[in-house]
Design a protein around this motif. Structure first.
Motif, PDB file in Angstrom:
ATOM      1  N   ILE A   1       0.837  -1.206   0.000  1.00  0.00           N
ATOM      2  CA  ILE A   1       0.000   0.000   0.000  1.00  0.00           C
ATOM      3  C   ILE A   1       0.868   1.251   0.000  1.00  0.00           C
ATOM      4  O   ILE A   1       0.592   2.220  -0.719  1.00  0.00           O
ATOM      5  CB  ILE A   1      -0.927  -0.007   1.237  1.00  0.00           C
ATOM      6  N   MET A   2       1.948   1.216   0.775  1.00  0.00           N
ATOM      7  CA  MET A   2       2.828   2.380   0.887  1.00  0.00           C
ATOM      8  C   MET A   2       3.613   2.633  -0.400  1.00  0.00           C
ATOM      9  O   MET A   2       4.060   3.761  -0.643  1.00  0.00           O
ATOM     10  CB  MET A   2       3.801   2.178   2.051  1.00  0.00           C
ATOM     11  N   ASP A   3       3.766   1.615  -1.228  1.00  0.00           N
ATOM     12  CA  ASP A   3       4.555   1.760  -2.453  1.00  0.00           C
ATOM     13  C   ASP A   3       4.086   2.911  -3.341  1.00  0.00           C
ATOM     14  O   ASP A   3       4.893   3.556  -4.008  1.00  0.00           O
ATOM     15  CB  ASP A   3       4.522   0.457  -3.265  1.00  0.00           C
ATOM     16  N   VAL A   4       2.778   3.147  -3.354  1.00  0.00           N
ATOM     17  CA  VAL A   4       2.232   4.176  -4.254  1.00  0.00           C
ATOM     18  C   VAL A   4       2.718   5.578  -3.878  1.00  0.00           C
ATOM     19  O   VAL A   4       2.668   6.497  -4.704  1.00  0.00           O
ATOM     20  CB  VAL A   4       0.686   4.147  -4.258  1.00  0.00           C
ATOM     21  N   PHE A   5       3.183   5.740  -2.652  1.00  0.00           N
ATOM     22  CA  PHE A   5       3.652   7.048  -2.200  1.00  0.00           C
ATOM     23  C   PHE A   5       5.118   7.293  -2.557  1.00  0.00           C
ATOM     24  O   PHE A   5       5.607   8.418  -2.434  1.00  0.00           O
ATOM     25  CB  PHE A   5       3.451   7.191  -0.693  1.00  0.00           C
ATOM     26  N   PHE A   6       5.809   6.230  -2.977  1.00  0.00           N
ATOM     27  CA  PHE A   6       7.220   6.372  -3.348  1.00  0.00           C
ATOM     28  C   PHE A   6       7.301   6.620  -4.850  1.00  0.00           C
ATOM     29  O   PHE A   6       7.211   5.686  -5.657  1.00  0.00           O
ATOM     30  CB  PHE A   6       8.009   5.119  -2.959  1.00  0.00           C
ATOM     31  N   MET A   7       7.476   7.873  -5.217  1.00  0.00           N
ATOM     32  CA  MET A   7       7.513   8.255  -6.630  1.00  0.00           C
ATOM     33  C   MET A   7       8.809   8.981  -6.947  1.00  0.00           C
ATOM     34  O   MET A   7       9.532   9.420  -6.044  1.00  0.00           O
ATOM     35  CB  MET A   7       6.309   9.139  -6.953  1.00  0.00           C
ATOM     36  N   GLY A   8       9.105   9.100  -8.237  1.00  0.00           N
ATOM     37  CA  GLY A   8      10.313   9.785  -8.648  1.00  0.00           C
ATOM     38  C   GLY A   8      11.561   9.101  -8.111  1.00  0.00           C
ATOM     39  O   GLY A   8      11.703   7.885  -8.195  1.00  0.00           O
ATOM     40  N   SER A   9      12.458   9.884  -7.542  1.00  0.00           N
ATOM     41  CA  SER A   9      13.705   9.325  -7.021  1.00  0.00           C
ATOM     42  C   SER A   9      13.490   8.403  -5.823  1.00  0.00           C
ATOM     43  O   SER A   9      14.387   7.636  -5.458  1.00  0.00           O
ATOM     44  CB  SER A   9      14.659  10.459  -6.631  1.00  0.00           C
ATOM     45  N   ALA A  10      12.298   8.469  -5.228  1.00  0.00           N
ATOM     46  CA  ALA A  10      11.994   7.625  -4.067  1.00  0.00           C
ATOM     47  C   ALA A  10      11.477   6.248  -4.471  1.00  0.00           C
ATOM     48  O   ALA A  10      11.237   5.391  -3.606  1.00  0.00           O
ATOM     49  CB  ALA A  10      10.967   8.314  -3.177  1.00  0.00           C
ATOM     50  N   ARG A  11      11.313   5.990  -5.774  1.00  0.00           N
ATOM     51  CA  ARG A  11      10.815   4.688  -6.240  1.00  0.00           C
ATOM     52  C   ARG A  11      11.700   3.534  -5.778  1.00  0.00           C
ATOM     53  O   ARG A  11      11.218   2.418  -5.588  1.00  0.00           O
ATOM     54  CB  ARG A  11      10.717   4.678  -7.769  1.00  0.00           C
ATOM     55  N   LYS A  12      12.974   3.807  -5.577  1.00  0.00           N
ATOM     56  CA  LYS A  12      13.896   2.744  -5.178  1.00  0.00           C
ATOM     57  C   LYS A  12      13.572   2.180  -3.794  1.00  0.00           C
ATOM     58  O   LYS A  12      14.103   1.133  -3.409  1.00  0.00           O
ATOM     59  CB  LYS A  12      15.332   3.250  -5.205  1.00  0.00           C
ATOM     60  N   TYR A  13      12.697   2.883  -3.039  1.00  0.00           N
ATOM     61  CA  TYR A  13      12.318   2.402  -1.714  1.00  0.00           C
ATOM     62  C   TYR A  13      11.067   1.522  -1.748  1.00  0.00           C
ATOM     63  O   TYR A  13      10.606   1.062  -0.702  1.00  0.00           O
ATOM     64  CB  TYR A  13      12.092   3.581  -0.767  1.00  0.00           C
TER      65      TYR A  13
END
Length: 213
Positions: free
Chosen positions: A169-181
């Motif tokens: 669920i939290m994955d959708v909040f990791f965008m741009g340079s934060a996608r690696k998380y």
């Protein structure tokens, strides 16, 4: 036929690598402390004591080694025991594989690994990366996933299953340079590691966006 060795073949990613390589009818040797349940028919199994292997053991001739061995500080019981598994054993297997003929290596590290980090976990992972890079492998493939999810390896607790669902669920909040998380499925990571087994010479890093779909 080339031969791959898997250290940590009973874990989440190691199990998936083992199954996928065997499905491709590749020659693979699974390292384990105890017999593996449901060992694929195309796999060989080598039961070892890691302390004994590092001290004076040898590994069979191989071309590639997958280092998927790892634990957590909670499971290990202390930072010292954690380091023994995640650094000493991993580095020891890498050295033995190199002596057995392996020219390429694939290592599961962690996002944020840094030998100068004040975080013990990330510091240990960073130190392992640096130590393996000094062993003379032609290609060193370092995979830096974030939180691992999926099926395979040891049975998960109810809490761990809940945490995995929350991670998705939290994955959708990791965008741009934060996608690696974003969380990484173990089967997908295994597929990518196999596909990159003979990558270009040198040190190759892989993150979330490098995973195969």
């Amino acid at each position: 036929m080339t031969t791959s060795i898997i250290a940590g073949a009973s874990g989440l990613v190691g199990t998936n690598i083992l199954q996928q390589l065997c499905a491709q009818k590749k020659k693979v040797i699974a390292l384990s402390r105890r017999p593996l349940a449901n060992l694929p028919s195309h796999a060989s199994e080598l039961i070892i004591d890691f302390d004994g292997l590092i001290k004076d053991g040898i590994l069979p001739t191989c071309d590639h080694v997958f280092i998927c061995l790892g634990t957590t500080i909670k499971i290990a019981g202390s930072q010292e025991q954690f380091r023994q598994v995640d650094f000493e054993y991993c580095l020891g297997v890498a050295k033995k594989a190199s002596a057995a003929g392996a020219k390429t290596i694939s290592l599961i590290s962690s996002i944020g690994a840094d030998s100068s980090s004040k975080n013990f976990y990330l510091k240990t992972k960073g130190e392992l990366e640096e130590a393996i890079q000094k062993l003379g492998f032609t290609s060193v493939n370092i995979f830096r996933p974030s939180f691992l999810i999926g099926n395979g390896g040891r049975p998960r607790t109810l809490l761990e299953h809940v945490v995995m669902k929350i991670a998705k669920i939290m994955d959708v909040f990791f965008m741009g340079s934060a996608r690696k998380y974003r969380s990484v499925d173990g089967a997908l990571l295994a597929k990518t590691m196999i596909s990159k087994k003979y990558a270009k010479p040198g040190i190759n890093y892989y993150f979330f966006d490098d995973l195969l779909t």
